[in-house]
Write a protein that holds these residues in place. Sequence first.
Motif, PDB file in Angstrom:
ATOM      1  N   SER A 168       3.169   8.050  -3.849  1.00  0.00           N
ATOM      2  CA  SER A 168       2.157   9.091  -4.019  1.00  0.00           C
ATOM      3  C   SER A 168       0.763   8.571  -4.318  1.00  0.00           C
ATOM      4  O   SER A 168       0.191   8.838  -5.373  1.00  0.00           O
ATOM      5  N   GLU A 169       0.196   7.855  -3.358  1.00  0.00           N
ATOM      6  CA  GLU A 169      -1.205   7.456  -3.508  1.00  0.00           C
ATOM      7  C   GLU A 169      -2.091   8.684  -3.360  1.00  0.00           C
ATOM      8  O   GLU A 169      -3.117   8.815  -4.005  1.00  0.00           O
ATOM      9  N   GLU A 170      -1.682   9.574  -2.470  1.00  0.00           N
ATOM     10  CA  GLU A 170      -2.500  10.761  -2.205  1.00  0.00           C
ATOM     11  C   GLU A 170      -2.212  11.839  -3.259  1.00  0.00           C
ATOM     12  O   GLU A 170      -1.087  11.980  -3.721  1.00  0.00           O
ATOM     13  N   PRO A 171      -3.224  12.610  -3.624  1.00  0.00           N
ATOM     14  CA  PRO A 171      -3.025  13.616  -4.664  1.00  0.00           C
ATOM     15  C   PRO A 171      -2.424  14.935  -4.149  1.00  0.00           C
ATOM     16  O   PRO A 171      -2.309  15.899  -4.907  1.00  0.00           O
TER      17      PRO A 171
ATOM     18  N   SER B  88       0.863  -1.177   0.000  1.00  0.00           N
ATOM     19  CA  SER B  88       0.000   0.000   0.000  1.00  0.00           C
ATOM     20  C   SER B  88       0.906   1.235   0.000  1.00  0.00           C
ATOM     21  O   SER B  88       2.016   1.163  -0.534  1.00  0.00           O
ATOM     22  N   HIS B  89       0.483   2.295   0.619  1.00  0.00           N
ATOM     23  CA  HIS B  89       1.261   3.542   0.555  1.00  0.00           C
ATOM     24  C   HIS B  89       1.575   4.077   1.943  1.00  0.00           C
ATOM     25  O   HIS B  89       0.881   3.740   2.912  1.00  0.00           O
ATOM     26  N   ILE B  90       2.575   4.942   2.032  1.00  0.00           N
ATOM     27  CA  ILE B  90       2.855   5.580   3.329  1.00  0.00           C
ATOM     28  C   ILE B  90       2.747   7.098   3.260  1.00  0.00           C
ATOM     29  O   ILE B  90       2.940   7.770   4.267  1.00  0.00           O
TER      30      ILE B  90
ATOM     31  N   LEU C 200      -4.007  -4.800   1.948  1.00  0.00           N
ATOM     32  CA  LEU C 200      -4.633  -4.666   3.272  1.00  0.00           C
ATOM     33  C   LEU C 200      -4.796  -3.178   3.556  1.00  0.00           C
ATOM     34  O   LEU C 200      -3.866  -2.394   3.327  1.00  0.00           O
ATOM     35  N   HIS C 201      -5.961  -2.778   4.045  1.00  0.00           N
ATOM     36  CA  HIS C 201      -6.209  -1.345   4.236  1.00  0.00           C
ATOM     37  C   HIS C 201      -7.275  -1.157   5.301  1.00  0.00           C
ATOM     38  O   HIS C 201      -8.111  -2.037   5.496  1.00  0.00           O
ATOM     39  N   ILE C 202      -7.269  -0.025   5.970  1.00  0.00           N
ATOM     40  CA  ILE C 202      -8.400   0.276   6.864  1.00  0.00           C
ATOM     41  C   ILE C 202      -9.612   0.596   5.984  1.00  0.00           C
ATOM     42  O   ILE C 202      -9.469   1.097   4.864  1.00  0.00           O
TER      43      ILE C 202
ATOM     44  N   TYR D  60     -10.939   5.049  -3.490  1.00  0.00           N
ATOM     45  CA  TYR D  60     -10.121   4.271  -4.406  1.00  0.00           C
ATOM     46  C   TYR D  60      -8.697   4.183  -3.889  1.00  0.00           C
ATOM     47  O   TYR D  60      -8.279   4.947  -3.034  1.00  0.00           O
ATOM     48  N   HIS D  61      -8.019   3.177  -4.372  1.00  0.00           N
ATOM     49  CA  HIS D  61      -6.722   2.794  -3.828  1.00  0.00           C
ATOM     50  C   HIS D  61      -5.821   2.400  -4.990  1.00  0.00           C
ATOM     51  O   HIS D  61      -6.276   2.241  -6.119  1.00  0.00           O
ATOM     52  N   ASP D  62      -4.538   2.165  -4.664  1.00  0.00           N
ATOM     53  CA  ASP D  62      -3.604   1.724  -5.705  1.00  0.00           C
ATOM     54  C   ASP D  62      -4.085   0.442  -6.392  1.00  0.00           C
ATOM     55  O   ASP D  62      -3.820   0.226  -7.572  1.00  0.00           O
TER      56      ASP D  62
ATOM     57  N   TYR E  22      -2.898   5.335  10.146  1.00  0.00           N
ATOM     58  CA  TYR E  22      -3.238   3.976   9.720  1.00  0.00           C
ATOM     59  C   TYR E  22      -3.512   3.843   8.219  1.00  0.00           C
ATOM     60  O   TYR E  22      -3.332   2.775   7.648  1.00  0.00           O
ATOM     61  N   ASP E  23      -3.972   4.915   7.587  1.00  0.00           N
ATOM     62  CA  ASP E  23      -4.294   4.870   6.156  1.00  0.00           C
ATOM     63  C   ASP E  23      -3.041   4.502   5.362  1.00  0.00           C
ATOM     64  O   ASP E  23      -2.045   5.222   5.421  1.00  0.00           O
ATOM     65  N   GLY E  24      -3.093   3.396   4.644  1.00  0.00           N
ATOM     66  CA  GLY E  24      -1.956   2.977   3.822  1.00  0.00           C
ATOM     67  C   GLY E  24      -0.898   2.237   4.615  1.00  0.00           C
ATOM     68  O   GLY E  24      -0.488   1.129   4.260  1.00  0.00           O
ATOM     69  N   THR E  25      -0.505   2.822   5.743  1.00  0.00           N
ATOM     70  CA  THR E  25       0.612   2.274   6.518  1.00  0.00           C
ATOM     71  C   THR E  25       0.322   0.859   7.033  1.00  0.00           C
ATOM     72  O   THR E  25       1.227   0.032   7.112  1.00  0.00           O
TER      73      THR E  25
HETATM   74 ZN   LIG Z   1      -4.944   4.773   1.616  1.00  0.00          ZN
END
Ligand SMILES: [Zn+2]
Length: 405
Positions: A119-122, A74-76, A184-186, A353-355, A85-88
């Motif tokens: 860069s999952e987040e914009p 996922s992303h950090i 895996l994601h919240i 949406y996610h990667d 917790y998001d991504g991490t």
């Molecule tokens: Zn995320």
Amino acid sequence: MKIFSELETLAGFSGASKPGVTRVVFGQSDMEAHTWFKLLCIGAGLEVREDAVGNTFATWKGSEPQLARVGTGSHIDAIPHSGKYDGTVGVLGGLEAIRALKATGFRPRRSIELLLFTSEEPTRFGIGCLGSRLLAGVLDTDAADRFEDTEGKPLAEIREQAGFSGTLDTVKLPPGYYHGFVELHIEQGPLLERDRVQLGIVTSIAAPSSFRLTIEGEGGHAGAVLMPQRRDAFLAAAEIALAVESAARATGAIDTVATCGVCEVFPGVINGIPSRVKLEFDIRDTDTQRRDAVVKALEAACNRMRAKRGATIQMHTLNSDAPATCDPTLIDVLKRACENEGCSYSLMVSRAYHDSLFLSRIAPVSMLFIPCNAGVSHRPDEYASPQDISNGVRVLADALAQLSQ
Ligand SMILES: [Zn+2]
């Protein structure tokens, strides 16, 4: 499990004061976190490789490494003043799952690969899932290198300075690279907690179409210009926004959602008729056809306002990604993993949406959701309990083991 202290350590790489987390891609905190993460992976005996945009792959070599790999990750990066917790959870949870499998003496046949997406987040470049879009080959790479950050610096320069060189063409993964990918994601929503279900298995990922509208009418004095003579840009905007709302409701599907989250009125004074309005719409669905029906209604409303209110309207598409359907075989693997680990689950739609949405263009994907407190995300009080995280990690490990055989 080491993941709990590692989540705390990762949250410390932040430009915000605690408990908020700010980690903008290629910024100082992000780069420090990235280096720390690579050391963790090397410490776990994984081989680390990075691509030209900084996507980072940590591989546990299988006994038949020529086979398509099993992926997770996922992303950090974190939006300003968000949570930890998001991504991490997907990144450190993937690492924890790999360590847990190693500890049991398990030997994968297919290589298992942990992927940290860039860069999952914009936040910085105005486009989400930059790394996964490039991995899937859905972006024009020259155009991507020219994407400017909030200070007008192009991606090409920023990634070079961050130590990621080479052409972006090399980022795209070859066909058949992944046998399957599980993120895996919240949940980032309230359903699992409300229904007291331990895990969510994602069957489809909704995707947004987003649009910017510039609506021009005619300004004037709020007292002097009489109602029949007006071309009020805000009233045209209001009618368009309401038309989009009714179109979204009219599909009859719970998965159709439409939002007008930006409305800037010019000149924005109490005694002046609005001459110009900027609107931005986000229209999402798990079904492209239904989503397109709402987009059509938006276009029709623009036409009506041109005729009815004499408005000049320009509509610009910011983004239009197709939704994804998750792979039935992976869904079955996750169901079995939940059963093996004694966890309850429900099948659900990912409304954020996610990667994985972009990886689905080149690989079978599914996602595993863990509950988060009150559905809160992208806020400092975002929270997932150790028990829920540990359930997610154990089920992920079981799924990775199944898939890598
Ligand atoms: Zn995320």
